[in-house]
Design a protein around this motif. Structure first.
Motif, PDB file in Angstrom:
ATOM      1  N   UNK A 251       0.733  -1.239   0.199  1.00  0.00           N
ATOM      2  CA  UNK A 251      -0.125   0.002  -0.118  1.00  0.00           C
ATOM      3  C   UNK A 251       0.821   1.229   0.036  1.00  0.00           C
ATOM      4  N   UNK A 252       2.068   1.390   0.964  1.00  0.00           N
ATOM      5  CA  UNK A 252       2.858   2.365   0.790  1.00  0.00           C
ATOM      6  C   UNK A 252       3.499   2.541  -0.384  1.00  0.00           C
ATOM      7  N   UNK A 253       4.092   1.727  -0.948  1.00  0.00           N
ATOM      8  CA  UNK A 253       4.894   1.616  -2.330  1.00  0.00           C
ATOM      9  C   UNK A 253       3.934   2.199  -3.412  1.00  0.00           C
ATOM     10  N   UNK A 254       2.495   1.583  -3.563  1.00  0.00           N
ATOM     11  CA  UNK A 254       1.747   2.040  -4.417  1.00  0.00           C
ATOM     12  C   UNK A 254       1.224   3.386  -4.337  1.00  0.00           C
ATOM     13  N   UNK A 255       1.227   3.810  -3.343  1.00  0.00           N
ATOM     14  CA  UNK A 255       0.832   5.291  -3.069  1.00  0.00           C
ATOM     15  C   UNK A 255       1.709   6.317  -3.663  1.00  0.00           C
ATOM     16  N   UNK A 256       2.965   5.722  -3.705  1.00  0.00           N
ATOM     17  CA  UNK A 256       3.938   6.773  -4.223  1.00  0.00           C
ATOM     18  C   UNK A 256       3.851   6.691  -5.754  1.00  0.00           C
ATOM     19  N   UNK A 257       3.689   5.214  -6.078  1.00  0.00           N
ATOM     20  CA  UNK A 257       3.809   5.004  -7.305  1.00  0.00           C
ATOM     21  C   UNK A 257       2.766   5.730  -8.071  1.00  0.00           C
ATOM     22  N   UNK A 258       1.730   5.901  -7.645  1.00  0.00           N
ATOM     23  CA  UNK A 258       0.495   6.231  -7.979  1.00  0.00           C
ATOM     24  C   UNK A 258       0.722   7.846  -8.484  1.00  0.00           C
ATOM     25  N   UNK A 259       1.515   8.534  -7.541  1.00  0.00           N
ATOM     26  CA  UNK A 259       1.506  10.109  -7.513  1.00  0.00           C
ATOM     27  C   UNK A 259       1.617  10.627  -8.552  1.00  0.00           C
ATOM     28  N   UNK A 260       0.800  11.495  -9.008  1.00  0.00           N
ATOM     29  CA  UNK A 260       0.920  12.466  -9.921  1.00  0.00           C
ATOM     30  C   UNK A 260       0.593  11.846 -11.504  1.00  0.00           C
ATOM     31  N   UNK A 261      -0.136  10.436 -11.370  1.00  0.00           N
ATOM     32  CA  UNK A 261      -0.590   9.876 -12.357  1.00  0.00           C
ATOM     33  C   UNK A 261      -1.940   9.286 -12.399  1.00  0.00           C
ATOM     34  N   UNK A 262      -2.715   9.225 -13.528  1.00  0.00           N
ATOM     35  CA  UNK A 262      -4.114   8.861 -13.294  1.00  0.00           C
ATOM     36  C   UNK A 262      -4.160   7.404 -12.778  1.00  0.00           C
ATOM     37  N   UNK A 263      -5.150   7.177 -12.101  1.00  0.00           N
ATOM     38  CA  UNK A 263      -5.121   6.056 -10.917  1.00  0.00           C
ATOM     39  C   UNK A 263      -5.254   4.671 -11.817  1.00  0.00           C
TER      40      UNK A 263
END
Length: 372
Positions: A251-263
């Motif tokens: 969850x923590x790593x995905x939250x960053x990977x998703x930052x600034x991009x369409x979900x």
């Protein structure tokens, strides 16, 4: 090679059984109605991912893929450094060290290995795990300390008198330090970002484009930068939960990977669902999430402790700005490196080597082989 031993990834059944038990017994916190991704990683999505992790994801298949290419452990100034080492098949391949960032790993570059080691314009690829990440020693080091290790790895352990370097994210800091401190050994560098305005710049020296970039970064920092603030100040507090819960780690790593991009493109950003989970697994099976996030604190302490800014390097630098990455202007990059190539790419994001490997590999080959 000097002070180097062969290495293979081999995770015990006990570790995998423990992982399965933890995933099956995840305590779900619940989420606000209709919150989606706006409060952080979506619980609905994470439940689906954990189900896939338990029922369809095949670590042994991925482990075999990780072992497809030669890997080693080098003793570099007393630090154990894991790295892949794949020789180019051309007549005179160029030695190129590739440096990952966070929350990715050396696995960031696995798709471009065959693309850069075939043909006449090929490379000897050296792809290390930063200390504190993956299969390297659990030692948290600053970016400049890692750069010092890379210089020794390349020149003393592997015997290259001169070499090229590329990186993004935290790897960008390492590569900039390499070029600044070792310009006689580093022949050229390539970056996918150049750092961010942190309020220390004199506005009178900034162009209008740089000021707009600084404003964007400030807005992004308030909306998406919580991870960096936590990891730069309280990494140990964070590490307990992430090292104990695989769902929490993802969850923590995905939250960053998703930052600034369409979900909806989060899996695409990591190269696919299996690639996403393999990257998480590298942190999980090595228990290196604590030492990896600690690097943020280590860099911050060096900065707060009065570490002198790097001198602008004279080493030729190529810059590629991908559309789902912070759009910095050329003049911002020119503050730090000697820019000889600046390209705005057509597609891709923060993990371009995973998302658009052909375009990324072509960019590296074109730039490095253009240097005299």
């Amino acid at each position: 090679m000097k002070n180097v031993t062969e290495f293979r990834v081999s995770v015990s059944p006990e570790v995998l059984n423990d992982l399965k038990s933890r995933l099956q017994n995840t305590r779900w916190p619940g989420e606000a109605d209709g919150s989606g991704w706006h409060f952080g990683t979506s619980e609905a999505y994470l439940k689906e991912l954990v189900k896939y992790w338990l029922t369809q994801y095949d670590w042994r298949k991925q482990e075999a893929a990780l072992n497809q290419y030669p890997q080693y452990i080098a003793d570099v100034n007393g630090v154990k450094v894991h790295f892949q080492y794949i020789k180019g098949k051309g007549k005179n391949p160029k030695p190129l060290i590739l440096t990952h960032g966070w929350p990715d790993s050396y696995y960031r570059f696995h798709k471009i290995i065959p693309l850069l080691t075939e043909g006449e314009q090929s490379f000897d690829l050296i792809i290390p795990s930063i200390p504190g990440f993956g299969f390297s020693e659990k030692a948290s080091m600053s970016s400049r300390q890692v750069a010092d290790l890379w210089k020794v790895l390349m020149t003393e352990n592997l015997g290259y008198l001169k070499f090229y370097a590329a990186g993004g994210d935290m790897g960008m800091n390492v590569v900039k330090a390499l070029a600044s401190n070792y310009p006689d050994q580093v022949t050229g560098i390539h970056l996918t970002d150049a750092g961010y305005p942190m309020g220390q710049e004199d506005p009178a020296t900034m162009t209008e484009a740089e000021k707009q970039f600084a404003q964007f970064v400030q807005q992004w920092w308030y909306s998406e930068g919580a991870y960096a603030m936590v990891q730069s100040t309280k990494p140990q507090s964070l590490a307990y939960g992430l090292n104990d819960s695989p769902a929490g780690l993802a969850a923590w790593m995905l939250s960053f990977g998703n930052a600034g991009a369409p979900y909806e493109i989060i899996e695409q950003a990591f190269g696919g669902r299996d690639e996403l989970l393999t990257n998480v697994m590298i942190y999980w099976v090595t228990q290196t999430i604590a030492t990896s996030v600690r690097m943020y604190k280590t860099d911050a302490l060096a900065l707060w402790g009065g570490e002198k800014p790097l001198q602008k390097t004279r080493v030729p630098a190529g810059i590629a700005v991908f559309p789902r990455e912070a759009q910095f202007p050329r003049e911002w990059a020119e503050r730090f490196v000697h820019v000889v190539s600046f390209r705005n790419m057509k597609e891709g994001g923060h993990f371009a080597a995973l998302e658009v490997p052909e375009a990324f590999a072509d960019e590296l080959r074109t730039f490095f082989y253009s240097l005299k």
